[in-house]
Design an enzyme around this catalytic site. Structure first.
Site, PDB file in Angstrom:
ATOM      1  N   GLN A  13      22.078-101.720  24.982  1.00 35.06           N
ATOM      2  CA  GLN A  13      22.976-102.863  24.803  1.00 35.06           C
ATOM      3  C   GLN A  13      22.410-103.900  23.842  1.00 35.06           C
ATOM      4  O   GLN A  13      21.221-103.939  23.575  1.00 35.06           O
ATOM      5  CB  GLN A  13      23.265-103.509  26.163  1.00 35.06           C
ATOM      6  CG  GLN A  13      22.014-103.846  26.964  1.00 35.06           C
ATOM      7  CD  GLN A  13      22.217-103.819  28.467  1.00 35.06           C
ATOM      8  OE1 GLN A  13      23.334-103.791  28.953  1.00 35.06           O
ATOM      9  NE2 GLN A  13      21.124-103.828  29.225  1.00 35.06           N
ATOM     10  N   HIS A  70      23.353-116.137  41.968  1.00 32.62           N
ATOM     11  CA  HIS A  70      22.113-115.555  42.489  1.00 32.62           C
ATOM     12  C   HIS A  70      21.872-115.916  43.956  1.00 32.62           C
ATOM     13  O   HIS A  70      21.370-115.098  44.714  1.00 32.62           O
ATOM     14  CB  HIS A  70      20.933-115.948  41.588  1.00 32.62           C
ATOM     15  CG  HIS A  70      21.042-115.323  40.230  1.00 32.62           C
ATOM     16  ND1 HIS A  70      21.009-116.049  39.051  1.00 32.62           N
ATOM     17  CD2 HIS A  70      21.251-114.028  39.868  1.00 32.62           C
ATOM     18  CE1 HIS A  70      21.163-115.211  38.031  1.00 32.62           C
ATOM     19  NE2 HIS A  70      21.321-113.997  38.492  1.00 32.62           N
ATOM     20  N   ASP A 120      17.567-109.883  34.652  1.00 38.63           N
ATOM     21  CA  ASP A 120      17.237-111.253  34.255  1.00 38.63           C
ATOM     22  C   ASP A 120      16.282-111.904  35.248  1.00 38.63           C
ATOM     23  O   ASP A 120      15.574-112.844  34.897  1.00 38.63           O
ATOM     24  CB  ASP A 120      18.520-112.083  34.115  1.00 38.63           C
ATOM     25  CG  ASP A 120      19.416-111.969  35.335  1.00 38.63           C
ATOM     26  OD1 ASP A 120      19.111-112.605  36.359  1.00 38.63           O
ATOM     27  OD2 ASP A 120      20.415-111.223  35.285  1.00 38.63           O
ATOM     28  N   ASP A 168      16.927 -95.810  36.202  1.00 40.60           N
ATOM     29  CA  ASP A 168      18.359 -95.812  36.481  1.00 40.60           C
ATOM     30  C   ASP A 168      18.595 -95.913  37.993  1.00 40.60           C
ATOM     31  O   ASP A 168      18.154 -95.041  38.753  1.00 40.60           O
ATOM     32  CB  ASP A 168      18.957 -94.507  35.923  1.00 40.60           C
ATOM     33  CG  ASP A 168      20.468 -94.476  36.029  1.00 40.60           C
ATOM     34  OD1 ASP A 168      21.038 -95.315  36.762  1.00 40.60           O
ATOM     35  OD2 ASP A 168      21.089 -93.616  35.372  1.00 40.60           O
ATOM     36  N   GLY A 169      19.276 -96.955  38.413  1.00 42.08           N
ATOM     37  CA  GLY A 169      19.552 -97.163  39.833  1.00 42.08           C
ATOM     38  C   GLY A 169      20.376 -96.041  40.444  1.00 42.08           C
ATOM     39  O   GLY A 169      20.265 -95.760  41.639  1.00 42.08           O
ATOM     40  N   ASP A 203      23.254-105.760  41.433  1.00 40.94           N
ATOM     41  CA  ASP A 203      23.461-106.863  40.490  1.00 40.94           C
ATOM     42  C   ASP A 203      23.638-106.238  39.105  1.00 40.94           C
ATOM     43  O   ASP A 203      22.738-106.265  38.268  1.00 40.94           O
ATOM     44  CB  ASP A 203      22.230-107.781  40.538  1.00 40.94           C
ATOM     45  CG  ASP A 203      22.361-108.983  39.623  1.00 40.94           C
ATOM     46  OD1 ASP A 203      23.415-109.156  38.995  1.00 40.94           O
ATOM     47  OD2 ASP A 203      21.374-109.739  39.532  1.00 40.94           O
ATOM     48  N   SER A 204      24.817-105.677  38.891  1.00 42.36           N
ATOM     49  CA  SER A 204      25.009-104.837  37.700  1.00 42.36           C
ATOM     50  C   SER A 204      25.857-105.526  36.636  1.00 42.36           C
ATOM     51  O   SER A 204      26.488-106.551  36.902  1.00 42.36           O
ATOM     52  CB  SER A 204      25.720-103.545  38.106  1.00 42.36           C
ATOM     53  OG  SER A 204      27.078-103.822  38.327  1.00 42.36           O
TER      54      SER A 204
HETATM   55  N1  SAM Z   1      25.252-111.379  36.705  1.00 42.88           N
HETATM   56  C1  SAM Z   1      25.528-110.329  35.907  1.00 42.88           C
HETATM   57  C2  SAM Z   1      26.867-110.189  35.264  1.00 42.88           C
HETATM   58  O1  SAM Z   1      27.383-111.193  34.854  1.00 42.88           O
HETATM   59  O2  SAM Z   1      27.385-109.092  35.094  1.00 42.88           O
HETATM   60  C3  SAM Z   1      24.677-109.139  35.954  1.00 42.88           C
HETATM   61  C4  SAM Z   1      23.348-109.491  35.415  1.00 42.88           C
HETATM   62  S1  SAM Z   1      22.096-108.355  35.236  1.00 42.88           S
HETATM   63  C5  SAM Z   1      21.581-108.835  33.638  1.00 42.88           C
HETATM   64  C6  SAM Z   1      22.821-106.747  35.055  1.00 42.88           C
HETATM   65  C7  SAM Z   1      21.802-105.693  34.746  1.00 42.88           C
HETATM   66  O3  SAM Z   1      22.236-104.420  35.225  1.00 42.88           O
HETATM   67  C8  SAM Z   1      21.495-105.492  33.261  1.00 42.88           C
HETATM   68  O4  SAM Z   1      20.199-105.949  32.985  1.00 42.88           O
HETATM   69  C9  SAM Z   1      21.631-103.987  33.038  1.00 42.88           C
HETATM   70  O5  SAM Z   1      20.677-103.467  32.161  1.00 42.88           O
HETATM   71  C10 SAM Z   1      21.495-103.473  34.465  1.00 42.88           C
HETATM   72  N2  SAM Z   1      22.035-102.122  34.686  1.00 42.88           N
HETATM   73  C11 SAM Z   1      23.174-101.581  34.205  1.00 42.88           C
HETATM   74  N3  SAM Z   1      23.300-100.311  34.604  1.00 42.88           N
HETATM   75  C12 SAM Z   1      22.211-100.014  35.371  1.00 42.88           C
HETATM   76  C13 SAM Z   1      21.771 -98.854  36.071  1.00 42.88           C
HETATM   77  N4  SAM Z   1      22.481 -97.724  36.057  1.00 42.88           N
HETATM   78  N5  SAM Z   1      20.600 -98.927  36.753  1.00 42.88           N
HETATM   79  C14 SAM Z   1      19.867-100.068  36.779  1.00 42.88           C
HETATM   80  N6  SAM Z   1      20.229-101.190  36.119  1.00 42.88           N
HETATM   81  C15 SAM Z   1      21.385-101.173  35.435  1.00 42.88           C
END
Ligand code: SAM
Length: 285
Positions: free
Chosen positions: A35, A66, A90, A141-142, A159-160
């Site tokens: 991204q 949060h 973050d 990867d979650g 928190d995705s």
């Molecule tokens: N508060 C937020 C919003 O507005 O959508 C979410 C914030 S946080 C930065 C979301 C995180 O999820 C990102 O850093 C992203 O890289 C992560 N993410 C996305 N897909 C994921 C996955 N399959 N496994 C782990 N992390 C993931």
């Protein structure tokens, strides 16, 4: 005299409306394999992180999201010991979970290392927590992490980003079924579930797939006021394995003992967050 034109940022909510603010300075722009990441310095919202042009958080109102994604499930759970955070690169969610000093373990699985590094450097008010030795931060990867594991966590916090690309599978029934397995007997899962004003489909995808995994009567949403997220009202989907609805299982004693200095969450909000307007109830069915 030099002329500096004004720089305004707009996050589009649809083809015809959006949210706009004036930018002081772009502090950082880069692309990871997954991204684009931008950090903006703004007049009204302090520092803002964008992923692929969408607001992840702003310095001014990140506390709402949060606190609500963390403290509500933590105080609803009975003697939680082990917490898993998926995403949240973050660090804002980790910062709140770390306030629960009695926890045995906090594991976080974030897929994008660059989000972590950027937040530590440019938005330490959230990113600082990612360096806390009590946090077991895994870059991965979650979706893969929750496969083939049983009864390890009391709480899972998803928190995705929005359900696209790497995050798409975090809204699927297969993922929630694996989360159900990885939760202990009275476990709770919470996920950011978008908003029901502009487009209810994303929220309902999370809710309906959680229902398939946990059962119809073990899933609901709660909400919080987040001015810089689309519609200003944000939904969190929540599912539980035990018998008690999380709105009825607030641990007052633990809350008073911890004596946290919070800006949004409190015992009344714990219950009130589950009270939904009629049109949201209708959407939920
Ligand atoms: N508060 C937020 C919003 O507005 O959508 C979410 C914030 S946080 C930065 C979301 C995180 O999820 C990102 O850093 C992203 O890289 C992560 N993410 C996305 N897909 C994921 C996955 N399959 N496994 C782990 N992390 C993931």
């Amino acid at each position: 005299m030099a002329f500096f034109p004004e720089f305004w940022f707009t996050e589009k909510y649809s083809g015809t409306c959006g949210f706009t603010f004036k930018v002081k300075q772009v502090l950082y722009t880069d692309k990871s394999e997954l991204q684009r990441i931008d950090i903006l310095e703004t007049f009204d919202f302090g520092r803002v992180m964008l992923l692929d042009g969408l607001i992840m958080f702003t310095e001014r109102d990140e506390f709402v999201y949060h606190e609500m994604i963390s403290h509500l499930p933590l105080f609803a759970a009975e003697e939680p010991k082990d917490v898993l955070i998926i995403g949240g690169g973050d660090g804002g969610t980790a910062r709140e979970v770390l306030k629960h000093e009695y926890l045995n373990s906090i594991t976080q699985v974030e897929i994008d290392k660059l989000v972590v590094e950027t937040s530590k450097k440019y938005t330490p008010f959230v990113g600082e927590s990612l360096a806390n030795p009590k946090l077991n931060l895994i870059i991965g990867d979650g979706i893969e992490f929750v496969k083939d594991k049983k009864s390890l966590y009391d709480i899972v916090i998803v928190d995705s980003t929005d359900p696209f690309g790497a995050a798409e599978g975090l809204f699927n029934v297969e993922f929630y079924s694996n989360v159900r397995e990885i939760l202990k007997d009275n476990g709770i899962v919470v996920a950011q579930a978008e908003n029901y004003y502009y487009d209810k489909r994303w929220m309902m995808r999370s809710v309906n797939n959680m229902r398939k995994a946990f059962g119809e009567d073990k899933v609901t949403i709660y909400q919080a006021s987040i001015p810089t997220y689309p519609s200003g009202t944000w939904a969190f989907s929540i599912a539980w394995k035990g018998d008690t609805h999380p709105k009825d299982s607030f641990d007052k004693e633990r809350f008073e003992k911890l004596n946290l200095k919070l800006k949004y969450y409190n015992p009344e909000i714990h219950k009130a967050a589950f009270v939904l307007p009629n049109y949201a109830r209708e959407i939920l069915g």
